[in-house]
Scaffold this motif. Structure first.
Motif, PDB file in Angstrom:
ATOM      1  N   LEU A  10      -4.565   2.644   3.925  1.00 23.33           N
ATOM      2  CA  LEU A  10      -3.190   2.727   4.400  1.00 23.33           C
ATOM      3  C   LEU A  10      -2.287   3.235   3.296  1.00 23.33           C
ATOM      4  O   LEU A  10      -1.461   4.112   3.505  1.00 23.33           O
ATOM      5  CB  LEU A  10      -2.712   1.354   4.882  1.00 23.33           C
ATOM      6  N   VAL A  11      -2.470   2.704   2.075  1.00 24.64           N
ATOM      7  CA  VAL A  11      -1.633   3.119   0.956  1.00 24.64           C
ATOM      8  C   VAL A  11      -1.867   4.581   0.636  1.00 24.64           C
ATOM      9  O   VAL A  11      -0.946   5.316   0.291  1.00 24.64           O
ATOM     10  CB  VAL A  11      -1.913   2.243  -0.284  1.00 24.64           C
ATOM     11  N   LEU A  12      -3.121   5.049   0.753  1.00 25.00           N
ATOM     12  CA  LEU A  12      -3.407   6.472   0.541  1.00 25.00           C
ATOM     13  C   LEU A  12      -2.622   7.316   1.524  1.00 25.00           C
ATOM     14  O   LEU A  12      -2.009   8.317   1.155  1.00 25.00           O
ATOM     15  CB  LEU A  12      -4.904   6.742   0.710  1.00 25.00           C
ATOM     16  N   LEU A  13      -2.608   6.914   2.792  1.00 18.00           N
ATOM     17  CA  LEU A  13      -1.988   7.722   3.830  1.00 18.00           C
ATOM     18  C   LEU A  13      -0.467   7.679   3.770  1.00 18.00           C
ATOM     19  O   LEU A  13       0.197   8.642   4.127  1.00 18.00           O
ATOM     20  CB  LEU A  13      -2.467   7.249   5.206  1.00 18.00           C
ATOM     21  N   ILE A  14       0.108   6.576   3.294  1.00 15.22           N
ATOM     22  CA  ILE A  14       1.564   6.465   3.305  1.00 15.22           C
ATOM     23  C   ILE A  14       2.212   7.078   2.087  1.00 15.22           C
ATOM     24  O   ILE A  14       3.415   7.275   2.058  1.00 15.22           O
ATOM     25  CB  ILE A  14       2.004   4.986   3.402  1.00 15.22           C
ATOM     26  N   GLY A  15       1.425   7.433   1.080  1.00 16.18           N
ATOM     27  CA  GLY A  15       2.013   7.970  -0.138  1.00 16.18           C
ATOM     28  C   GLY A  15       2.240   9.462  -0.048  1.00 16.18           C
ATOM     29  O   GLY A  15       1.862  10.196  -0.953  1.00 16.18           O
ATOM     30  N   ALA A  16       2.873   9.948   1.012  1.00 18.51           N
ATOM     31  CA  ALA A  16       2.944  11.382   1.244  1.00 18.51           C
ATOM     32  C   ALA A  16       4.340  11.931   1.006  1.00 18.51           C
ATOM     33  O   ALA A  16       5.335  11.277   1.255  1.00 18.51           O
ATOM     34  CB  ALA A  16       2.512  11.690   2.667  1.00 18.51           C
ATOM     35  N   HIS A  28       1.238  12.042  -2.991  1.00 14.97           N
ATOM     36  CA  HIS A  28       1.673  10.906  -3.811  1.00 14.97           C
ATOM     37  C   HIS A  28       2.648  11.412  -4.854  1.00 14.97           C
ATOM     38  O   HIS A  28       2.510  12.543  -5.334  1.00 14.97           O
ATOM     39  CB  HIS A  28       0.468  10.250  -4.495  1.00 14.97           C
ATOM     40  N   PRO A  29       3.654  10.615  -5.197  1.00 15.82           N
ATOM     41  CA  PRO A  29       4.629  11.057  -6.199  1.00 15.82           C
ATOM     42  C   PRO A  29       4.057  11.171  -7.608  1.00 15.82           C
ATOM     43  O   PRO A  29       4.629  11.847  -8.456  1.00 15.82           O
ATOM     44  CB  PRO A  29       5.727   9.975  -6.134  1.00 15.82           C
ATOM     45  N   LEU A  30       2.912  10.534  -7.867  1.00 14.55           N
ATOM     46  CA  LEU A  30       2.274  10.621  -9.179  1.00 14.55           C
ATOM     47  C   LEU A  30       1.140  11.632  -9.136  1.00 14.55           C
ATOM     48  O   LEU A  30       0.343  11.644  -8.194  1.00 14.55           O
ATOM     49  CB  LEU A  30       1.720   9.260  -9.598  1.00 14.55           C
ATOM     50  N   LYS A 119       9.405  14.912   5.145  1.00 13.54           N
ATOM     51  CA  LYS A 119       9.909  13.560   4.885  1.00 13.54           C
ATOM     52  C   LYS A 119       9.697  13.150   3.431  1.00 13.54           C
ATOM     53  O   LYS A 119       8.690  13.483   2.811  1.00 13.54           O
ATOM     54  CB  LYS A 119       9.230  12.552   5.813  1.00 13.54           C
ATOM     55  N   ASP A 120      10.650  12.416   2.920  1.00 18.95           N
ATOM     56  CA  ASP A 120      10.562  11.855   1.585  1.00 18.95           C
ATOM     57  C   ASP A 120       9.460  10.785   1.553  1.00 18.95           C
ATOM     58  O   ASP A 120       9.298  10.051   2.536  1.00 18.95           O
ATOM     59  CB  ASP A 120      11.916  11.219   1.225  1.00 18.95           C
ATOM     60  N   PRO A 121       8.677  10.711   0.467  1.00 24.61           N
ATOM     61  CA  PRO A 121       7.565   9.754   0.439  1.00 24.61           C
ATOM     62  C   PRO A 121       7.984   8.305   0.637  1.00 24.61           C
ATOM     63  O   PRO A 121       7.319   7.558   1.361  1.00 24.61           O
ATOM     64  CB  PRO A 121       6.944   9.968  -0.944  1.00 24.61           C
ATOM     65  N   ALA A 122       9.102   7.914   0.030  1.00 24.29           N
ATOM     66  CA  ALA A 122       9.549   6.530   0.175  1.00 24.29           C
ATOM     67  C   ALA A 122       9.970   6.236   1.616  1.00 24.29           C
ATOM     68  O   ALA A 122       9.646   5.180   2.175  1.00 24.29           O
ATOM     69  CB  ALA A 122      10.704   6.250  -0.788  1.00 24.29           C
ATOM     70  N   PHE A 124       8.981   7.873   4.309  1.00 24.34           N
ATOM     71  CA  PHE A 124       7.811   7.918   5.177  1.00 24.34           C
ATOM     72  C   PHE A 124       6.986   6.648   5.044  1.00 24.34           C
ATOM     73  O   PHE A 124       6.445   6.127   6.021  1.00 24.34           O
ATOM     74  CB  PHE A 124       6.957   9.144   4.862  1.00 24.34           C
ATOM     75  N   THR A 125       6.894   6.136   3.823  1.00 27.95           N
ATOM     76  CA  THR A 125       6.175   4.882   3.592  1.00 27.95           C
ATOM     77  C   THR A 125       6.797   3.755   4.406  1.00 27.95           C
ATOM     78  O   THR A 125       6.105   3.024   5.117  1.00 27.95           O
ATOM     79  CB  THR A 125       6.219   4.499   2.098  1.00 27.95           C
ATOM     80  N   LYS A 126       8.114   3.629   4.307  1.00 28.22           N
ATOM     81  CA  LYS A 126       8.817   2.576   5.031  1.00 28.22           C
ATOM     82  C   LYS A 126       8.628   2.733   6.536  1.00 28.22           C
ATOM     83  O   LYS A 126       8.370   1.752   7.251  1.00 28.22           O
ATOM     84  CB  LYS A 126      10.303   2.618   4.680  1.00 28.22           C
ATOM     85  N   GLU A 127       8.710   3.974   7.011  1.00 24.64           N
ATOM     86  CA  GLU A 127       8.566   4.246   8.437  1.00 24.64           C
ATOM     87  C   GLU A 127       7.168   3.872   8.938  1.00 24.64           C
ATOM     88  O   GLU A 127       7.017   3.207   9.964  1.00 24.64           O
ATOM     89  CB  GLU A 127       8.826   5.729   8.701  1.00 24.64           C
ATOM     90  N   LEU A 128       6.133   4.308   8.194  1.00 25.59           N
ATOM     91  CA  LEU A 128       4.765   4.053   8.621  1.00 25.59           C
ATOM     92  C   LEU A 128       4.418   2.573   8.563  1.00 25.59           C
ATOM     93  O   LEU A 128       3.764   2.028   9.452  1.00 25.59           O
ATOM     94  CB  LEU A 128       3.793   4.860   7.758  1.00 25.59           C
TER      95      LEU A 128
END
Length: 219
Positions: A10-16, A28-30, A119-122, A124-128
Motif C-alpha cells: 500500500l505504501v509503495l502504491l500511495i507514494g506517487a 516517491h518523493p525520495l 496529483k501531488d504525492p501527499a 494522493f496519499t491522503k486520498e488513497l
C-alpha cells in the motif's frame, strides 16, 4: 506476515507523484532510501527494505521466526522485488532457503497508475488512504522520525513520515500480534548489494488473473 506485506504494498502504491509529460513519472518523493526494521510479536526477526529510482523499484529481504499457537514455529527467509515499468508493476517473491521464486504482474496497478496523474504525492496519499477506509490517528515519533499514524482497518496501523517513509506498522488481531519498527533510516543512498537481484534463483512466472479465474470456476 501477509498483513505487513499488504501494508508495504500500500505504501509503495500511495507514494506517487506526477511530473510534466516531458518527464518520467515518479512514484516517491525520495530518489532512494534504505530502512532496517525490527520485527517482534508472534513473528520475530529483521527486515531490510530499499526503494530506488524514485519508487519505481522496491525490494526487501526478511528473516523471521513465526510462532503458532499449539504448533511448531517455522522460519520465513525470503526476498521480494517489485519493479514498475510504464503502467505495469511486476512482483517477484523468492524463498532464500531453496532459491526458487514466482513472478506475477499486479492486477490492480494499472488503475492506480491512471489515478495518480496530476496529483501531488501527499494529497494522493491522503486520498488513497482515506478511500481505503484508513483513519488518521495522530502524530508521533518513531526512532527519531516524526510520522503520521493511520489506522488501516481492524487492528492494523502504520506510521508514515512526511516524505512517505514507513517507520512503523503493526497488526493486533485476536491471537495475532506483529509489529515492524524502523531502527535505521537512510535517505539518498545506493542500493544495498544484491537486494534487488534474483541471485540466480529459478523464477516461475504466474498469471495471477488466470489463477484467480480458475479458482472461481472450481468453487
Amino acid at each position: 506476515m501477509k498483513p505487513i506485506f499488504l501494508i508495504s504494498s500500500l505504501v509503495l502504491l500511495i507514494g506517487a507523484t506526477y511530473q510534466a509529460d516531458a518527464q518520467e513519472q515518479k512514484y516517491h518523493p525520495l530518489e532512494s532510501y534504505t530502512i532496517n526494521y525490527r520485527i517482534e510479536g508472534n513473528s520475530t526477526g529483521e527486515k531490510t527494505e530499499y526503494s530506488g529510482d524514485w519508487g519505481r523499484t522496491l525490494c526487501w529481504t526478511e528473516t523471521v521466526q513465526v510462532k503458532r499457537a499449539g504448533g511448531t514455529p517455522f522460519t520465513i527467509n525470503e526476498k521480494v522485488i517489485t519493479k514498475i515499468t510504464g503502467g505495469e508493476q511486476w512482483i517477484i517473491k523468492i524463498s532464500l532457503d531453496d532459491n526458487n521464486g514466482t513472478k506475477v504482474k499486479s492486477p490492480v496497478f494499472p488503475e492506480i497508475y491512471n489515478r495518480i496523474k496530476g496529483k501531488d504525492p501527499a494529497e494522493f496519499t491522503k486520498e488513497l488512504m482515506t478511500n481505503s477506509g484508513a483513519k488518521r490517528v495522530g502524530e508521533k515519533t518513531v526512532g527519531g522520525e516524526k510520522c503520521t499514524e493511520w489506522e488501516l482497518g481492524e487492528g492494523a496501523r502504520t506510521c508514515i513520515t512526511e516524505d512517505l517513509v514507513r517507520v512503523e506498522s503493526s497488526l493486533v488481531l485476536g491471537d495475532i500480534s506483529v509489529k515492524e519498527t524502523a531502527v535505521e533510516v537512510k535517505r539518498d543512498v545506493p542500493e544495498p548489494e544484491g537486494i534487488c537481484g534474483t541471485g540466480g534463483a529459478v523464477i516461475t512466472e504466474t498469471n495471477l488473473k488466470e489463477k484467480t479465474d480458475e479458482e472461481i470456476k472450481v468453487q
